[in-house]
Design a protein around this motif. Structure first.
Motif, PDB file in Angstrom:
ATOM      1  N   PRO A 123     -13.184  -3.935 -12.355  1.00 49.73           N
ATOM      2  CA  PRO A 123     -13.837  -3.354 -13.536  1.00 49.73           C
ATOM      3  C   PRO A 123     -13.264  -2.003 -13.954  1.00 49.73           C
ATOM      4  CG  PRO A 123     -15.475  -4.281 -12.039  1.00 49.73           C
ATOM      5  CD  PRO A 123     -14.156  -4.324 -11.320  1.00 49.73           C
ATOM      6  N   ASN A 124     -12.744  -1.238 -12.994  1.00 47.22           N
ATOM      7  CA  ASN A 124     -12.183   0.082 -13.316  1.00 47.22           C
ATOM      8  C   ASN A 124     -10.673   0.031 -13.493  1.00 47.22           C
ATOM      9  OD1 ASN A 124     -11.627  -0.414 -10.569  1.00 47.22           O
ATOM     10  ND2 ASN A 124     -11.537   1.784 -10.110  1.00 47.22           N
ATOM     11  N   ARG A 125     -10.146  -1.107 -13.940  1.00 47.04           N
ATOM     12  CA  ARG A 125      -8.702  -1.266 -13.939  1.00 47.04           C
ATOM     13  C   ARG A 125      -7.993  -0.298 -14.874  1.00 47.04           C
ATOM     14  NH1 ARG A 125      -7.023  -6.919 -16.901  1.00 47.04           N
ATOM     15  NH2 ARG A 125      -8.179  -6.674 -18.856  1.00 47.04           N
ATOM     16  N   LEU A 126      -8.631   0.151 -15.943  1.00 52.59           N
ATOM     17  CA  LEU A 126      -7.962   1.115 -16.819  1.00 52.59           C
ATOM     18  C   LEU A 126      -7.700   2.416 -16.073  1.00 52.59           C
ATOM     19  CD1 LEU A 126      -6.795   1.995 -19.475  1.00 52.59           C
ATOM     20  CD2 LEU A 126      -9.115   2.495 -20.288  1.00 52.59           C
ATOM     21  N   ASP A 127      -8.680   2.890 -15.326  1.00 52.88           N
ATOM     22  CA  ASP A 127      -8.465   4.087 -14.511  1.00 52.88           C
ATOM     23  C   ASP A 127      -7.361   3.850 -13.480  1.00 52.88           C
ATOM     24  OD1 ASP A 127     -10.426   5.545 -15.832  1.00 52.88           O
ATOM     25  OD2 ASP A 127     -11.997   4.965 -14.408  1.00 52.88           O
ATOM     26  N   GLN A 128      -7.346   2.655 -12.905  1.00 50.31           N
ATOM     27  CA  GLN A 128      -6.297   2.319 -11.938  1.00 50.31           C
ATOM     28  C   GLN A 128      -4.926   2.350 -12.599  1.00 50.31           C
ATOM     29  OE1 GLN A 128      -7.662  -1.550 -10.648  1.00 50.31           O
ATOM     30  NE2 GLN A 128      -8.690  -0.711  -8.851  1.00 50.31           N
ATOM     31  N   HIS A 129      -4.817   1.754 -13.770  1.00 50.16           N
ATOM     32  CA  HIS A 129      -3.534   1.732 -14.469  1.00 50.16           C
ATOM     33  C   HIS A 129      -3.062   3.151 -14.774  1.00 50.16           C
ATOM     34  CE1 HIS A 129      -4.513  -2.552 -16.153  1.00 50.16           C
ATOM     35  NE2 HIS A 129      -4.323  -2.540 -14.855  1.00 50.16           N
ATOM     36  N   ARG A 130      -3.984   3.990 -15.213  1.00 49.59           N
ATOM     37  CA  ARG A 130      -3.625   5.380 -15.524  1.00 49.59           C
ATOM     38  C   ARG A 130      -3.129   6.109 -14.274  1.00 49.59           C
ATOM     39  NH1 ARG A 130      -8.872   6.171 -19.438  1.00 49.59           N
ATOM     40  NH2 ARG A 130      -7.824   5.704 -21.438  1.00 49.59           N
ATOM     41  N   ALA A 131      -3.735   5.785 -13.125  1.00 48.65           N
ATOM     42  CA  ALA A 131      -3.289   6.407 -11.874  1.00 48.65           C
ATOM     43  C   ALA A 131      -1.877   5.966 -11.525  1.00 48.65           C
ATOM     44  CB  ALA A 131      -4.256   6.058 -10.740  1.00 48.65           C
ATOM     45  N   VAL A 132      -1.565   4.685 -11.722  1.00 48.66           N
ATOM     46  CA  VAL A 132      -0.211   4.187 -11.462  1.00 48.66           C
ATOM     47  C   VAL A 132       0.789   4.851 -12.404  1.00 48.66           C
ATOM     48  CG1 VAL A 132       1.287   2.157 -11.529  1.00 48.66           C
ATOM     49  CG2 VAL A 132      -1.008   1.973 -10.555  1.00 48.66           C
ATOM     50  N   ILE A 133       0.444   4.947 -13.675  1.00 44.75           N
ATOM     51  CA  ILE A 133       1.341   5.557 -14.662  1.00 44.75           C
ATOM     52  C   ILE A 133       1.610   7.018 -14.302  1.00 44.75           C
ATOM     53  CG2 ILE A 133       1.539   6.237 -17.090  1.00 44.75           C
ATOM     54  CD1 ILE A 133      -0.299   3.708 -17.639  1.00 44.75           C
ATOM     55  N   ALA A 134       0.551   7.736 -13.919  1.00 42.80           N
ATOM     56  CA  ALA A 134       0.720   9.143 -13.548  1.00 42.80           C
ATOM     57  C   ALA A 134       1.633   9.289 -12.337  1.00 42.80           C
ATOM     58  CB  ALA A 134      -0.642   9.774 -13.270  1.00 42.80           C
ATOM     59  N   ALA A 135       1.446   8.419 -11.335  1.00 41.18           N
ATOM     60  CA  ALA A 135       2.279   8.479 -10.133  1.00 41.18           C
ATOM     61  C   ALA A 135       3.729   8.135 -10.467  1.00 41.18           C
ATOM     62  CB  ALA A 135       1.736   7.524  -9.075  1.00 41.18           C
ATOM     63  N   ALA A 136       3.929   7.155 -11.332  1.00 39.03           N
ATOM     64  CA  ALA A 136       5.287   6.777 -11.723  1.00 39.03           C
ATOM     65  C   ALA A 136       5.974   7.906 -12.473  1.00 39.03           C
ATOM     66  CB  ALA A 136       5.237   5.516 -12.586  1.00 39.03           C
ATOM     67  N   LYS A 137       5.246   8.567 -13.368  1.00 34.95           N
ATOM     68  CA  LYS A 137       5.820   9.685 -14.122  1.00 34.95           C
ATOM     69  C   LYS A 137       6.180  10.836 -13.187  1.00 34.95           C
ATOM     70  CE  LYS A 137       4.942  12.831 -17.977  1.00 34.95           C
ATOM     71  NZ  LYS A 137       6.227  12.553 -18.661  1.00 34.95           N
ATOM     72  N   GLU A 138       5.276  11.145 -12.270  1.00 36.78           N
ATOM     73  CA  GLU A 138       5.520  12.233 -11.324  1.00 36.78           C
ATOM     74  C   GLU A 138       6.742  11.950 -10.465  1.00 36.78           C
ATOM     75  OE1 GLU A 138       5.065  15.842  -9.371  1.00 36.78           O
ATOM     76  OE2 GLU A 138       4.064  15.112 -11.207  1.00 36.78           O
ATOM     77  N   ALA A 139       6.945  10.680 -10.129  1.00 35.13           N
ATOM     78  CA  ALA A 139       8.081  10.310  -9.280  1.00 35.13           C
ATOM     79  C   ALA A 139       9.404  10.318 -10.047  1.00 35.13           C
ATOM     80  CB  ALA A 139       7.844   8.927  -8.676  1.00 35.13           C
ATOM     81  N   GLY A 140       9.325  10.271 -11.371  1.00 34.55           N
ATOM     82  CA  GLY A 140      10.548  10.253 -12.163  1.00 34.55           C
ATOM     83  C   GLY A 140      11.185   8.879 -12.259  1.00 34.55           C
ATOM     84  N   VAL A 141      10.348   7.841 -12.402  1.00 30.40           N
ATOM     85  CA  VAL A 141      10.911   6.489 -12.507  1.00 30.40           C
ATOM     86  C   VAL A 141      11.710   6.357 -13.798  1.00 30.40           C
ATOM     87  CG1 VAL A 141       8.960   5.572 -11.205  1.00 30.40           C
ATOM     88  CG2 VAL A 141       8.948   5.400 -13.702  1.00 30.40           C
ATOM     89  N   ALA A 142      12.632   5.412 -13.814  1.00 34.17           N
ATOM     90  CA  ALA A 142      13.503   5.233 -14.972  1.00 34.17           C
ATOM     91  C   ALA A 142      12.818   4.467 -16.093  1.00 34.17           C
ATOM     92  CB  ALA A 142      14.774   4.501 -14.560  1.00 34.17           C
ATOM     93  N   ARG A 143      11.936   3.531 -15.719  1.00 35.53           N
ATOM     94  CA  ARG A 143      11.276   2.704 -16.740  1.00 35.53           C
ATOM     95  C   ARG A 143      10.069   2.033 -16.119  1.00 35.53           C
ATOM     96  NH1 ARG A 143      12.761  -2.842 -18.627  1.00 35.53           N
ATOM     97  NH2 ARG A 143      14.564  -2.636 -17.257  1.00 35.53           N
ATOM     98  N   ILE A 144       9.050   1.793 -16.938  1.00 37.19           N
ATOM     99  CA  ILE A 144       7.878   1.061 -16.488  1.00 37.19           C
ATOM    100  C   ILE A 144       7.663  -0.133 -17.417  1.00 37.19           C
ATOM    101  CG2 ILE A 144       6.278   2.534 -17.798  1.00 37.19           C
ATOM    102  CD1 ILE A 144       4.276   2.124 -15.438  1.00 37.19           C
ATOM    103  N   ALA A 145       7.526  -1.309 -16.834  1.00 37.60           N
ATOM    104  CA  ALA A 145       7.163  -2.516 -17.580  1.00 37.60           C
ATOM    105  C   ALA A 145       5.718  -2.838 -17.242  1.00 37.60           C
ATOM    106  CB  ALA A 145       8.070  -3.678 -17.204  1.00 37.60           C
ATOM    107  N   TYR A 146       5.000  -3.380 -18.208  1.00 41.72           N
ATOM    108  CA  TYR A 146       3.571  -3.635 -18.021  1.00 41.72           C
ATOM    109  C   TYR A 146       3.199  -5.015 -18.539  1.00 41.72           C
ATOM    110  CZ  TYR A 146      -1.463  -3.446 -18.751  1.00 41.72           C
ATOM    111  OH  TYR A 146      -2.796  -3.751 -18.724  1.00 41.72           O
ATOM    112  N   THR A 147       2.418  -5.754 -17.751  1.00 43.68           N
ATOM    113  CA  THR A 147       1.937  -7.073 -18.166  1.00 43.68           C
ATOM    114  C   THR A 147       0.679  -6.903 -19.002  1.00 43.68           C
ATOM    115  OG1 THR A 147       0.657  -7.361 -16.113  1.00 43.68           O
ATOM    116  CG2 THR A 147       2.912  -8.208 -16.138  1.00 43.68           C
ATOM    117  N   SER A 148       0.865  -6.951 -20.303  1.00 41.01           N
ATOM    118  CA  SER A 148      -0.202  -6.682 -21.259  1.00 41.01           C
ATOM    119  C   SER A 148      -0.768  -7.992 -21.807  1.00 41.01           C
ATOM    120  CB  SER A 148       0.348  -5.795 -22.371  1.00 41.01           C
ATOM    121  OG  SER A 148      -0.673  -5.325 -23.208  1.00 41.01           O
TER     122      SER A 148
END
Length: 283
Positions: A78-103
């Motif tokens: 049920p809280n998947r939007l918050d979870q997704h935002r946490a993943v995005i924040a961690a990926a940005k902080e790590a300096g990933v090259a690209r993020i793909a998302y199953t929308s």
């Protein structure tokens, strides 16, 4: 620099990893999973396993590295939007090259409740400034064929009327993800992914009848009655309403839009639902 697949032990994630291993060496693939035991088969294939939960920000901080290409597979909680935002924040902080998302098919134009969190996640990725690819997945054949034992006993139940569904196999969507993760030219792209052919639930019931040798009918219910049946089958009320909302979208033609993106990406026709019925009956 690795290709990192989140939720890698789920139904879709497992297939994505398998598709990746047909394209790149295992030492280029990382599986993010919550459970090391469940991820052991992936480790046995030479894939690096990183243990992280979408709810654990400390673990997510260690799940990605600079230059990684990340596939964020949408969560189910049920809280998947918050979870997704946490993943995005961690990926940005790590300096990933690209993020793909199953929308969700349709992206911002999808006006049914199941798409709401997907739309917000896409916006969070855009706001992050990360290079991205949106994989807007349509309905899976398996949404229906996984229920064949119940359908053979009780018929096919829904509230989609004569709406058409351009579905494809989960393996098809996994193959598209692998192509996007390993190929060039997919940055800032949004792919509308669904099957090459469409069908109604009445046609699905007829196909199941033909292949099983047992008469199966489609019972088209009112949305309220459909929700009641789903709750009676054990789904929580909010989840039941999401599925009823999808049937409403089907009736309005929103899951029948065939863009051709999926078959173009994977370089072959998508899997017809009749083939999925045959495979499920054989299994």
């Amino acid at each position: 620099m690795s290709i990192v697949v989140t939720a890698a032990t789920g139904h879709l994630g497992t297939l994505v990893v398998d598709e990746l291993l047909q394209r790149v060496p295992a030492d280029q693939v990382v599986a993010v999973a919550r459970n090391a035991e469940k991820a052991a088969p992936l480790a046995d294939r030479g894939v690096e396993v990183r243990i992280a939960d979408y709810n654990d920000t400390d673990a997510l901080a260690k799940a990605f590295g600079a230059g990684d290409t990340v596939l964020l597979i949408s969560g189910l909680e049920p809280n998947r939007l918050d979870q997704h935002r946490a993943v995005i924040a961690a990926a940005k902080e790590a300096g990933v090259a690209r993020i793909a998302y199953t929308s969700a098919l349709g992206g911002p134009k999808a006006d049914f409740d199941l798409a709401t969190d997907h739309i917000a996640t896409e916006q969070a990725i855009l706001d992050s400034g990360l290079p991205y690819t949106f994989l807007r997945n349509g309905w899976y054949n398996e949404v229906y064929t996984d229920q064949i034992p119940v359908q053979l006993a009780n018929g096919v139940v829904g509230s989609a009327g004569d709406g058409r569904i351009a579905s494809a196999a989960r393996r098809d969507y996994a193959a598209a993800a692998a192509v996007v993760l390993t190929g060039e030219g997919h940055e800032t792209k949004a792919y509308e992914l669904n099957g090459d052919t469409d069908w109604t639930l009445t046609e699905y019931a007829a196909e199941l009848s033909k292949q099983s040798g047992k008469a199966v009918a489609y019972n088209n219910l009112s949305p309220a009655d459909h929700a009641q049946v789903l709750v009676g089958a054990g789904l929580p009320e909010p989840v039941a309403q999401l599925f009823v909302g999808v049937d409403d979208a089907i009736e309005r033609g929103l899951l029948a839009r065939r863009s051709g993106d999926l078959s173009r990406l994977i370089g072959r026709p998508t899997t017809p639902v009749a083939d999925a019925v045959a495979a499920a009956l054989k299994a």
